[in-house]
Design a protein around this motif. Sequence first.
Motif, mmCIF file in Angstrom:
data_model
loop_
_atom_site.group_PDB
_atom_site.id
_atom_site.type_symbol
_atom_site.label_atom_id
_atom_site.label_comp_id
_atom_site.label_asym_id
_atom_site.label_seq_id
_atom_site.Cartn_x
_atom_site.Cartn_y
_atom_site.Cartn_z
ATOM 1 N N CYS A 22 29.017 48.336 38.857
ATOM 2 C CA CYS A 22 29.948 48.013 39.944
ATOM 3 C C CYS A 22 29.417 46.858 40.803
ATOM 4 C CB CYS A 22 30.194 49.260 40.793
ATOM 5 S SG CYS A 22 31.382 48.997 42.094
ATOM 6 N N LEU A 30 35.588 39.514 37.302
ATOM 7 C CA LEU A 30 36.150 40.474 38.251
ATOM 8 C C LEU A 30 37.005 41.559 37.594
ATOM 9 C CD1 LEU A 30 36.071 41.040 41.215
ATOM 10 C CD2 LEU A 30 37.630 39.130 41.591
ATOM 11 N N LEU A 82 36.201 45.674 37.689
ATOM 12 C CA LEU A 82 37.133 46.713 38.146
ATOM 13 C C LEU A 82 37.371 47.747 37.055
ATOM 14 C CD1 LEU A 82 39.865 44.576 39.977
ATOM 15 C CD2 LEU A 82 37.806 45.592 40.911
ATOM 16 N N THR A 112 34.352 50.062 36.654
ATOM 17 C CA THR A 112 34.275 50.963 37.802
ATOM 18 C C THR A 112 35.343 52.046 37.693
ATOM 19 O OG1 THR A 112 33.498 49.121 39.129
ATOM 20 C CG2 THR A 112 34.265 51.039 40.325
ATOM 21 N N LEU A 155 34.707 56.003 37.637
ATOM 22 C CA LEU A 155 35.390 56.919 38.568
ATOM 23 C C LEU A 155 36.025 58.086 37.823
ATOM 24 C CD1 LEU A 155 37.406 54.885 41.203
ATOM 25 C CD2 LEU A 155 36.122 56.983 41.616
ATOM 26 N N ILE A 206 33.985 39.963 47.355
ATOM 27 C CA ILE A 206 33.128 40.246 46.185
ATOM 28 C C ILE A 206 31.650 40.296 46.563
ATOM 29 C CG2 ILE A 206 34.783 39.542 44.397
ATOM 30 C CD1 ILE A 206 33.036 37.027 44.043
ATOM 31 N N GLN A 214 30.946 43.684 47.964
ATOM 32 C CA GLN A 214 30.737 44.817 47.044
ATOM 33 C C GLN A 214 29.246 45.189 46.978
ATOM 34 O OE1 GLN A 214 32.954 42.947 43.484
ATOM 35 N NE2 GLN A 214 33.374 45.121 43.241
ATOM 36 N N LEU A 215 28.373 44.195 47.242
ATOM 37 C CA LEU A 215 26.948 44.416 46.974
ATOM 38 C C LEU A 215 26.255 45.363 47.958
ATOM 39 C CD1 LEU A 215 26.144 40.756 45.906
ATOM 40 C CD2 LEU A 215 26.383 42.738 44.409
ATOM 41 N N LEU A 222 32.655 54.596 45.154
ATOM 42 C CA LEU A 222 33.028 53.804 43.972
ATOM 43 C C LEU A 222 34.438 53.243 44.123
ATOM 44 C CD1 LEU A 222 32.013 55.742 40.725
ATOM 45 C CD2 LEU A 222 31.717 53.303 41.093
ATOM 46 N N ALA A 223 35.355 54.111 44.568
ATOM 47 C CA ALA A 223 36.746 53.675 44.726
ATOM 48 C C ALA A 223 36.837 52.584 45.780
ATOM 49 C CB ALA A 223 37.629 54.860 45.102
ATOM 50 N N VAL A 231 34.438 50.402 46.748
ATOM 51 C CA VAL A 231 33.863 49.133 46.291
ATOM 52 C C VAL A 231 34.784 48.494 45.246
ATOM 53 C CG1 VAL A 231 31.837 48.023 45.282
ATOM 54 C CG2 VAL A 231 31.534 49.915 46.860
ATOM 55 N N GLN A 232 35.440 49.347 44.464
ATOM 56 C CA GLN A 232 36.416 48.837 43.503
ATOM 57 C C GLN A 232 37.589 48.183 44.232
ATOM 58 O OE1 GLN A 232 38.915 51.577 41.451
ATOM 59 N NE2 GLN A 232 38.871 50.433 39.546
ATOM 60 N N GLY A 247 36.690 44.701 45.201
ATOM 61 C CA GLY A 247 36.835 43.792 44.060
ATOM 62 C C GLY A 247 38.305 43.451 43.837
ATOM 63 N N GLY A 248 39.156 44.453 43.974
ATOM 64 C CA GLY A 248 40.599 44.244 43.826
ATOM 65 C C GLY A 248 41.130 43.276 44.879
ATOM 66 N N GLY A 254 39.426 40.945 46.250
ATOM 67 C CA GLY A 254 38.954 39.635 45.808
ATOM 68 C C GLY A 254 39.927 39.043 44.797
ATOM 69 N N LEU A 255 40.382 39.899 43.898
ATOM 70 C CA LEU A 255 41.305 39.444 42.858
ATOM 71 C C LEU A 255 42.634 38.955 43.437
ATOM 72 C CD1 LEU A 255 41.150 39.282 39.792
ATOM 73 C CD2 LEU A 255 42.072 41.595 39.665
ATOM 74 N N TYR A 307 41.852 35.573 45.271
ATOM 75 C CA TYR A 307 41.655 34.419 44.377
ATOM 76 C C TYR A 307 43.006 33.996 43.796
ATOM 77 C CZ TYR A 307 36.532 34.747 44.464
ATOM 78 O OH TYR A 307 35.219 34.745 44.849
#
Lengths: 250, 316
Positions: A27, A33, A37, A40, A44, B47, B50-51, B70-71, B73-74, B77-78, B80-81, B84
């Motif tokens: 993750c 990217l 996802l 991850t 999950l 992004i 996330q770290l 986890l959800a 941080v995911q 990332g989403g 970020g998507l 972008y």
Amino acid sequence: MSSDLFQYVIRLGDNALINGQRLAEWCGHGPFLEEDLAMTNTALDLIGRARMLLTYAGELEGEGRSEDDLAYFRNEREFRNFHIMELPVGDFAFTTARQFLVDAYDYHYYRALRDSADATLAAIAAKTLKECEYHLRHSSEWMVRLGDGTEESHEKITRAVTGLMPFTPELFAADEVDRAMQEQGIGVDLDSIETSWNQEVDRVFSEAMLERPQISFTRGGGRQGLHSEHMGYLLAEMQSLQRAHPGLNW
Amino acid sequence: MSNTAALSDTFQKRIDAEEKIEPRDWMPDAYRKTLVRQISQHAHSEIVGQLPEGNWITRAPTLRRKAILLAKVQDEGGHGLYLYSAAETLGVSREELIDQLHSGKAKYSSIFNYPTLTWADIGAIGWLVDAAAILNQIPLCRCSYGPYARAMVRICKEESFHMRQGYELLMTLCRGSDEQKAMAQDAVNRWWWPALMMFGPSDADSTHSAQSMQWKIKRFSNDDLRQKFVDQSVPQAEYLGITLPDPDLKWNEESGHYDFGEIDWEEFFQVIAGNGPCNHERMSARIKAHEDGAWVREAALAYADKQRQRAEKAAA
């Protein structure tokens, strides 16, 4: 309480937990990217599956142990997952190959487990199968992309598969717990899972232009709590906070 | 009136009328440039963001917390998507933007250059950092540029969920043992000031503010948003039983707001300049993930190419 059923369920729970724990390491570090996802997301699902199974195992045991008691307060020798789950993440090829081999196993396993005589397991299997379907689709597609991509990717995925295959016989080695559960109509028939798994692996390998490597040695022992040297470090990391401050709410 | 002047005039009138500007509409170059800078900074922040939280995924103290983290941080990332993608509508590729991040040309939020030292940091980030992000972002749901505004609607919904999860995490610690309370207090001590800095320099020193206000990319000043953040955080801290690390923090009857102490702007500018406690580590981790992933991206492209050739051959 049937101790065989407890064993049967906790094994499934441990496989999901340890595989999820490893996959979650990606993750924030994925190759791009969308794939970050996706990995991850699978992690999950695996953690969610582990929670259902470990909670159920705790109920079956009847000693008041929760999912967290089972995840955080058992030692290395008490975990029952297969070795393939605990191996370090490695590179993207290694992770892809591991997920594919495990996804193909899980898909056929949980498909069969939907018919379990145990209503709770059957319900968990029905929910899990939906996830297994897209996990398998996803990892199969990556096997093919890497196998039939560039020379470099072909080489990397070949190396990963060669390294992982010795860990797969453990997945099908039935012991007395598996046999007892199968006889009671609760567990699945591992021989028939193995046949389906082999077909799945052969089909994807052929599409991915991969040779199926010969296995010259095997690894196993997870069922007896005999793990690889990696397992202690994985648990030390996962359990550190609970172990440092036991008995608290988090 | 020249042609460009006439277009500019129409453009500003549309903005003043609260119409959305869409990718194919005419827009001044400076507007496009400002948006690319802001949206990509925002995407990079997600992004890189996330770290620090990802640092605790493998060590989350319960399976429920692990799944929540986890959800979360995911989700980042989403975000970020989406961002972008919103930036790409302005004619710039994701690859170019990521190169700008890695070369140090593009910035990201200074907050992610601080380390997550204990589990309580995950709660403090959710409560303070996500709350500050929400205050900055809610006005962006009404931003004049359509794709950015629409991305922000979705992002804000998820962020408010994250904030509640962070607050609930801290609440659990604050209702727990003395060690857990001390862990929560220590985390808030470390995150409070960096969270205040998230609103950017004070209005007098903010370089891009006036023009962005006119273009309705920005709707409130940095200092106004910061004040709002302090005003909402103080009662939340009281409810937790946490002390905010500012001896000058007190209610001002006359203004109807909390007064608060001077921000250490030297620290802020040092972090922005790359000298924060984790700037180097964050960039190294991003660059490593990108470089390690190069062969994977190449393989995917090569395979797609082969498939296309096979399809063409079959059709011929």
